[in-house]
Scaffold this motif. Structure first.
Motif, PDB file in Angstrom:
ATOM      1  N   VAL A   4       2.173   1.733  -3.529  1.00 51.61           N
ATOM      2  CA  VAL A   4       1.137   2.216  -4.439  1.00 51.61           C
ATOM      3  C   VAL A   4       0.885   3.703  -4.208  1.00 51.61           C
ATOM      4  O   VAL A   4       0.835   4.503  -5.159  1.00 51.61           O
ATOM      5  N   GLU A   5       0.737   4.099  -2.961  1.00 54.48           N
ATOM      6  CA  GLU A   5       0.418   5.494  -2.661  1.00 54.48           C
ATOM      7  C   GLU A   5       1.568   6.418  -3.027  1.00 54.48           C
ATOM      8  O   GLU A   5       1.336   7.531  -3.526  1.00 54.48           O
ATOM      9  N   TRP A  14      -9.037   1.082  -0.383  1.00 56.06           N
ATOM     10  CA  TRP A  14      -8.205   2.278  -0.304  1.00 56.06           C
ATOM     11  C   TRP A  14      -7.481   2.588  -1.613  1.00 56.06           C
ATOM     12  O   TRP A  14      -6.893   3.668  -1.761  1.00 56.06           O
ATOM     13  N   LEU A  15      -7.489   1.661  -2.561  1.00 57.45           N
ATOM     14  CA  LEU A  15      -6.716   1.843  -3.792  1.00 57.45           C
ATOM     15  C   LEU A  15      -7.184   3.097  -4.526  1.00 57.45           C
ATOM     16  O   LEU A  15      -8.391   3.293  -4.708  1.00 57.45           O
ATOM     17  N   PRO A  16      -6.269   3.970  -4.950  1.00 53.66           N
ATOM     18  CA  PRO A  16      -6.687   5.166  -5.689  1.00 53.66           C
ATOM     19  C   PRO A  16      -7.540   4.796  -6.901  1.00 53.66           C
ATOM     20  O   PRO A  16      -7.289   3.794  -7.578  1.00 53.66           O
ATOM     21  N   ARG A  67       0.828  -1.198   0.000  1.00 53.42           N
ATOM     22  CA  ARG A  67       0.000   0.000   0.000  1.00 53.42           C
ATOM     23  C   ARG A  67       0.869   1.257   0.000  1.00 53.42           C
ATOM     24  O   ARG A  67       0.579   2.221  -0.743  1.00 53.42           O
ATOM     25  N   ALA A  68       1.921   1.263   0.794  1.00 57.28           N
ATOM     26  CA  ALA A  68       2.815   2.426   0.829  1.00 57.28           C
ATOM     27  C   ALA A  68       3.454   2.658  -0.541  1.00 57.28           C
ATOM     28  O   ALA A  68       3.600   3.807  -0.979  1.00 57.28           O
ATOM     29  N   HIS A  95       1.717   6.588  -6.927  1.00 56.77           N
ATOM     30  CA  HIS A  95       0.558   7.341  -7.408  1.00 56.77           C
ATOM     31  C   HIS A  95       0.748   8.833  -7.147  1.00 56.77           C
ATOM     32  O   HIS A  95       0.476   9.665  -8.028  1.00 56.77           O
ATOM     33  N   ALA A  96       1.215   9.176  -5.955  1.00 59.42           N
ATOM     34  CA  ALA A  96       1.423  10.590  -5.616  1.00 59.42           C
ATOM     35  C   ALA A  96       2.470  11.237  -6.507  1.00 59.42           C
ATOM     36  O   ALA A  96       2.427  12.450  -6.747  1.00 59.42           O
TER      37      ALA A  96
END
Length: 252
Positions: free
Chosen positions: A23-24, A44-46, A20-21, A27-28
């Motif tokens: 992916v985030e 939570w996935l964007p 998750r970290a 993505h950011a």
């Protein structure tokens, strides 16, 4: 309407804490993220991220299954290059050597080693088109381990070795690096110490940094290794261990 992303990243093991970290963070940073793991799309996935459910043990064993997954990745890319592949997915099965089931040994190697190799091999044209980067999430267990970790430690030692070999093999085409974290603060790790708060405190204190690592630190390092900030980094297995690798003894 937002512009299409200029860079794309495939991240395995995306449903876990470190996943998750990752992916985030990607993505950011503006990457078009293709996230994969077993199971359903996490809430939570964007919204912009693409979810591809996959069983990496099957991918390693079944040619048709692997081909179908790679086809889905290519559809998701829509003929764009692949800038980053982060091989994060892993299984950790602990057992004494005399009790370790051969099927568990094979599953560990399939998920932790063979699947990353097959993804690099299969997606090499897309990676090369971007002059992209691979980051393998290895472990401190690649070099220093404990009892009952024989399957996991072997897989991670091989993953780090593969990282160096691929960098030599594919130098000038793509870059391949690895991160070797020590203890990282995940839900899984905390669950293992749920009845042993003193042991968890000892684990943190044993690291010279005075704490264990954070998931976001792994993600930031992966992001840097995939960027153009360090183009000379190739075949590196980067320790992220709070200094614990330099200690002589880790009490059981």
């Amino acid at each position: 309407m937002s512009a299409a992303p200029r860079r794309h990243a495939l991240i395995t093991g995306a449903a876990g804490g470190i996943g998750r970290a990752l992916v985030e963070a990607f993505h950011a940073e503006g990457y078009g993220v293709i996230a994969t793991d077993i199971g359903n799309r996490p809430e939570w996935l964007p919204q912009a991220a693409i979810w591809l459910a996959a069983d990496l043990a099957r991918l390693a064993r079944e040619h048709a299954y692997a081909d179908a997954f790679v086809t889905e990745v290519r559809k998701a890319l829509q003929q764009s290059p692949l800038d980053a592949l982060v091989n994060n997915a892993a299984v950790q099965i602990l057992a004494d050597t005399g009790e370790l089931d051969l099927a568990d040994w094979q599953t560990t190697l399939d998920v932790n080693l063979t699947a990353p190799f097959l993804l690099v091999k299969s997606l090499l044209p897309e990676l090369e088109a971007a002059q992209g980067a691979v980051v393998n999430i290895s472990s401190i267990h690649a070099a220093q381990t404990k009892k009952r970790f024989v399957a996991y430690a072997t897989s991670k030692a091989a993953l780090s070795g593969m990282t160096r070999a691929l960098a030599v093999e594919l130098g000038g085409r793509i870059r391949v690096n690895a991160i070797e974290p020590a203890a990282i603060d995940t839900a899984m790790l905390r669950e293992g110490f749920s009845n042993d708060p003193e042991g968890f405190a000892q684990l943190q204190a044993y690291h010279p940094a005075g704490r264990i690592g954070q998931q976001a630190e792994v993600a930031r390092l992966a992001l840097m290794l995939c960027s153009n900030a360090l183009p000379f980094a190739n075949g590196s297995c980067v320790a992220l261990d709070g200094g614990i690798r330099g200690r002589l003894h880790d009490p059981d």
